[in-house]
Structure formats: structure tokens, C-alpha cells
Design an enzyme around this catalytic site. Sequence first.
Site, PDB file in Angstrom:
ATOM      1  N   ALA A  70      23.748  27.005   2.815  1.00 36.58           N
ATOM      2  CA  ALA A  70      24.203  28.013   3.774  1.00 36.58           C
ATOM      3  C   ALA A  70      25.377  28.820   3.240  1.00 36.58           C
ATOM      4  O   ALA A  70      25.907  29.686   3.942  1.00 36.58           O
ATOM      5  CB  ALA A  70      24.591  27.344   5.094  1.00 36.58           C
ATOM      6  N   GLY A  71      25.751  28.572   1.996  1.00 35.82           N
ATOM      7  CA  GLY A  71      26.887  29.258   1.404  1.00 35.82           C
ATOM      8  C   GLY A  71      26.530  30.585   0.770  1.00 35.82           C
ATOM      9  O   GLY A  71      25.359  30.980   0.704  1.00 35.82           O
ATOM     10  N   ARG A 149      38.678  24.201  -3.895  1.00 33.49           N
ATOM     11  CA  ARG A 149      40.107  23.921  -4.055  1.00 33.49           C
ATOM     12  C   ARG A 149      40.903  24.766  -3.073  1.00 33.49           C
ATOM     13  O   ARG A 149      40.820  25.993  -3.081  1.00 33.49           O
ATOM     14  CB  ARG A 149      40.538  24.212  -5.489  1.00 33.49           C
ATOM     15  CG  ARG A 149      41.970  23.768  -5.814  1.00 33.49           C
ATOM     16  CD  ARG A 149      42.241  23.915  -7.297  1.00 33.49           C
ATOM     17  NE  ARG A 149      43.533  23.370  -7.683  1.00 33.49           N
ATOM     18  CZ  ARG A 149      43.936  23.256  -8.947  1.00 33.49           C
ATOM     19  NH1 ARG A 149      43.138  23.640  -9.932  1.00 33.49           N
ATOM     20  NH2 ARG A 149      45.118  22.739  -9.231  1.00 33.49           N
ATOM     21  N   ARG A 155      44.630  19.378  -8.852  1.00 30.90           N
ATOM     22  CA  ARG A 155      43.316  19.275  -9.481  1.00 30.90           C
ATOM     23  C   ARG A 155      42.742  17.862  -9.358  1.00 30.90           C
ATOM     24  O   ARG A 155      41.551  17.678  -9.156  1.00 30.90           O
ATOM     25  CB  ARG A 155      43.395  19.691 -10.949  1.00 30.90           C
ATOM     26  CG  ARG A 155      42.029  19.885 -11.602  1.00 30.90           C
ATOM     27  CD  ARG A 155      42.138  20.563 -12.964  1.00 30.90           C
ATOM     28  NE  ARG A 155      40.838  20.822 -13.556  1.00 30.90           N
ATOM     29  CZ  ARG A 155      40.075  21.863 -13.277  1.00 30.90           C
ATOM     30  NH1 ARG A 155      40.480  22.744 -12.379  1.00 30.90           N
ATOM     31  NH2 ARG A 155      38.912  22.036 -13.870  1.00 30.90           N
ATOM     32  N   GLY A 187      28.625  23.867  -8.666  1.00 26.31           N
ATOM     33  CA  GLY A 187      29.860  23.611  -7.939  1.00 26.31           C
ATOM     34  C   GLY A 187      30.970  23.128  -8.850  1.00 26.31           C
ATOM     35  O   GLY A 187      30.763  22.253  -9.690  1.00 26.31           O
ATOM     36  N   ASN A 188      32.153  23.704  -8.695  1.00 23.06           N
ATOM     37  CA  ASN A 188      33.274  23.402  -9.597  1.00 23.06           C
ATOM     38  C   ASN A 188      34.073  22.171  -9.164  1.00 23.06           C
ATOM     39  O   ASN A 188      34.129  21.870  -7.978  1.00 23.06           O
ATOM     40  CB  ASN A 188      34.203  24.616  -9.667  1.00 23.06           C
ATOM     41  CG  ASN A 188      33.580  25.753 -10.443  1.00 23.06           C
ATOM     42  OD1 ASN A 188      32.998  25.539 -11.492  1.00 23.06           O
ATOM     43  ND2 ASN A 188      33.702  26.967  -9.919  1.00 23.06           N
ATOM     44  N   ARG A 219      29.505  37.810 -18.299  1.00 23.09           N
ATOM     45  CA  ARG A 219      30.739  38.592 -18.191  1.00 23.09           C
ATOM     46  C   ARG A 219      31.187  39.083 -19.561  1.00 23.09           C
ATOM     47  O   ARG A 219      31.565  40.250 -19.732  1.00 23.09           O
ATOM     48  CB  ARG A 219      31.832  37.728 -17.560  1.00 23.09           C
ATOM     49  CG  ARG A 219      31.652  37.463 -16.084  1.00 23.09           C
ATOM     50  CD  ARG A 219      32.560  36.343 -15.597  1.00 23.09           C
ATOM     51  NE  ARG A 219      32.569  36.246 -14.132  1.00 23.09           N
ATOM     52  CZ  ARG A 219      33.066  35.214 -13.463  1.00 23.09           C
ATOM     53  NH1 ARG A 219      33.594  34.183 -14.122  1.00 23.09           N
ATOM     54  NH2 ARG A 219      33.045  35.194 -12.135  1.00 23.09           N
ATOM     55  N   HIS A 244      33.888  25.243 -18.067  1.00 19.92           N
ATOM     56  CA  HIS A 244      33.845  26.412 -17.177  1.00 19.92           C
ATOM     57  C   HIS A 244      35.172  26.455 -16.423  1.00 19.92           C
ATOM     58  O   HIS A 244      35.286  26.050 -15.266  1.00 19.92           O
ATOM     59  CB  HIS A 244      32.674  26.308 -16.210  1.00 19.92           C
ATOM     60  CG  HIS A 244      32.646  27.423 -15.205  1.00 19.92           C
ATOM     61  ND1 HIS A 244      32.514  28.741 -15.560  1.00 19.92           N
ATOM     62  CD2 HIS A 244      32.756  27.411 -13.850  1.00 19.92           C
ATOM     63  CE1 HIS A 244      32.536  29.495 -14.472  1.00 19.92           C
ATOM     64  NE2 HIS A 244      32.686  28.703 -13.425  1.00 19.92           N
TER      65      HIS A 244
END
Length: 391
Positions: A70-71, A149, A155, A187-188, A219, A244
Site C-alpha cells: 500500500a506504499g 528511519r 542507525r 526496503g532500507n 541516476r 546502497h
Amino acid sequence: MEQAILRINNISSQLTGKCPFKAHGGGAGKCPYKLGGGQILDQSKAWSLVNVTANVDQVTPIKVLVTGAAGQIAYSLMFMIASGQMFGPHQPVILHLLDIPKMADALKGVVMELQDCSYPLLQSVVATTDIQTAFLHINVAILVGAFPRGPGMQRKDLLKVNVSIFKEQGEALNKYASRGVKVLVVGNPANTNALTALMKASDLPTSNFSALTRLDQNRAQSMISEKVGTNVDNVHNVIIWGNHSQTQVPDVNHGYILNYPNRGLIEPIPSSVNDDKWLNEQFIPLVQNRGATVIAARKLSSAASAANAIVGHVRDWLLGTKDGEHVSMAVYSDGSYNVPKGLIFSFPVTCHNGQWTIVQGLKINSSTQQKIDATIKELQEEKETAMSFLN
């Protein structure tokens, strides 16, 4: 600056002459990969589950799981999958969509939109908040959902929360997914989240796991194309080494630009840019900080560009990379380039039949090596912290 230009053979779409890169060992016989053309939709290169021919009458659909469904990223992604952009125009899919219970209503809305698109390749949608239902018999898992975060969050605290999430998902992969499931973690912190899932899916091959650095590659290639003044489609083989994160290492020393400076020619990126100061002092930080720059501008993280990168990552992994091209994927290190075994680390890879292979034999200069050492250190520290929570 070494100048090297080759002419393209218009009949074969292959490059004639010696490889222009000293870092590849000189002549064509020593180059670790061929420069040239190639077609993506080639059944001989594709994963056995992917159908790339026009005959779809009895094709088995691929079951694709998207978490965090849903994101924002997933919202951009799933329509690209359903329309055939990931697996091609002849491969049907069944989407498994997973999110947390408080997102259940939003998930229903996403399903309605998918239905309203009437995609011919979308056979059905399984939308759920139950992890067993989501992971059951899936062929491809795209793990987008992760705990973000927040302001002032350390972290290590972020790692602790995400270790719990990806521990559960790794166990679910091990217990419920197809044995050949291909897993991409988005996902980070993606590299270490992928490692966590991998370690809890002990019955699955380590080669089935990867993390996303394709967005960083895209990029970098876009920035090079803008600097040189050519179409981004002409820019190839930019490498992202490592994590990443802001320690990632963009490397153009093995990249080339087609049809530059004129149609039918090819030239290495460094001599095309012809500005070492810009490459070393501006380009690298621009790529490393691009995600933060996007957030500062739109007050939200990258979504559509991330979804596009996910599609490119999975498409190349499962349909095969083009001849003469490699892509950046964070994969389980086998010790190549002196990267310690047991890290999920971004390397240049080629893909064939659903398997990735790290490109070997590339020479790395001292400046790049120093940056690689720094990203290795960060990943080792992340791993140590994550494992302390996992154990």
C-alpha cells in the site's frame, strides 16, 4: 586521458577491433565481457519460468509478491508488473500483495485500481495481511516494505526494527515460497536487510537473493548523459560498488557511450566527459546524495524512479542482460575483488537463465579502491550490529 573510439558494424551490431579499455586487459581476447548488441527478449537467455514467445495459451503465471504493497513505491511498481514491463508482453502474472493490518483498507483500493485497468496479463490478485498467504508458492519476492528511519533515530535502532521484519520474511520464504524463488530486497538498509532474510532462509540458495542498487546506477547514467549531451540509452556499464547508502561507489572507468561523438562510434566515459575534476569531486557525491536531494525537494522519498529501477533489475536478472552490458546488483559476495565473503555487496554482473555472474578481471584504481574499502567497512559494521540482534 586515453582516447579510444571504435566503429560499429552496422550489419552485426557488434563492435569491431580491440576493446578500448586498458582496465579490461587490452585486446578483445582478454576483455572480460564482449562489447556489442543483443536482445533482451531471447528465450535462450531467460529464466525457465518466463515465457517470451507469442504463444501464451497454456503459460503458467508467475506469482510475484510485493510487500509494503500500500506504499508509494509499490503503488508505482505493481501497475508496471501487471502491464508486462517486468516479464515481457507474453508472461501472465499473479500478484501477491502484503501489508500490515492498518493498511488493509488502502490495499483494497489498490486492488480495485488494478482490476479497473483490465490488464490482460494480470490473472489474479491476492491481497492480504497474513504472511503465510502472501508467501505461499511465490516465484518472485520484491520486499519493499521496511521500517523507515524517523527523526533522531539511530542507525542501530533502525537495524534492530528491520532485523525483526526481515527475519520473519526470511523464515516465510524458507517455509512457504517456491524453492527457486528470486528475492529482491528494496526496503532500507537494503543490503543488510537482504542478508538478514538470506540467513533465515537457509534452505534457499544464496544466489537467489539480491538488493537494489539499480536506482543508483540509473541516476549515475542519467547524470553522465546530461553532462555529455547524449541520450541516456547510449550510456552503458556504469558500476555501483558496495552499499546502497552514501558510501556507495559510482565507477565510470569501465563504462562506454555508444554513438558518441558521432553515430556509429563508441568511446569510454572518462574520455567522453573529459573532466576528471567533475567526475571525482562532483559526480560521485551527486550520485551518493541523490536520494536525500529528492527527499529535500518533494518531501517524500523516490517512488516512481525506484519502481522503474526494480523493474529493470528483475527484468535483466530473469530475462538476461544484453551482450556487452553489465548491470549493478547487490549480491552475496564470493570474495571477488577482495570483498569479504558473506556480505551483500553491489557488483557489476551479467545475467543468463535467471542466474547472475559477477564480472571478473576489471582493474580498480587506487582512488576507487579506497572508496570501496570504506563501503566494505560500513557493511561489515551493519552486519555485526544486525547479527547481534538476530542472534
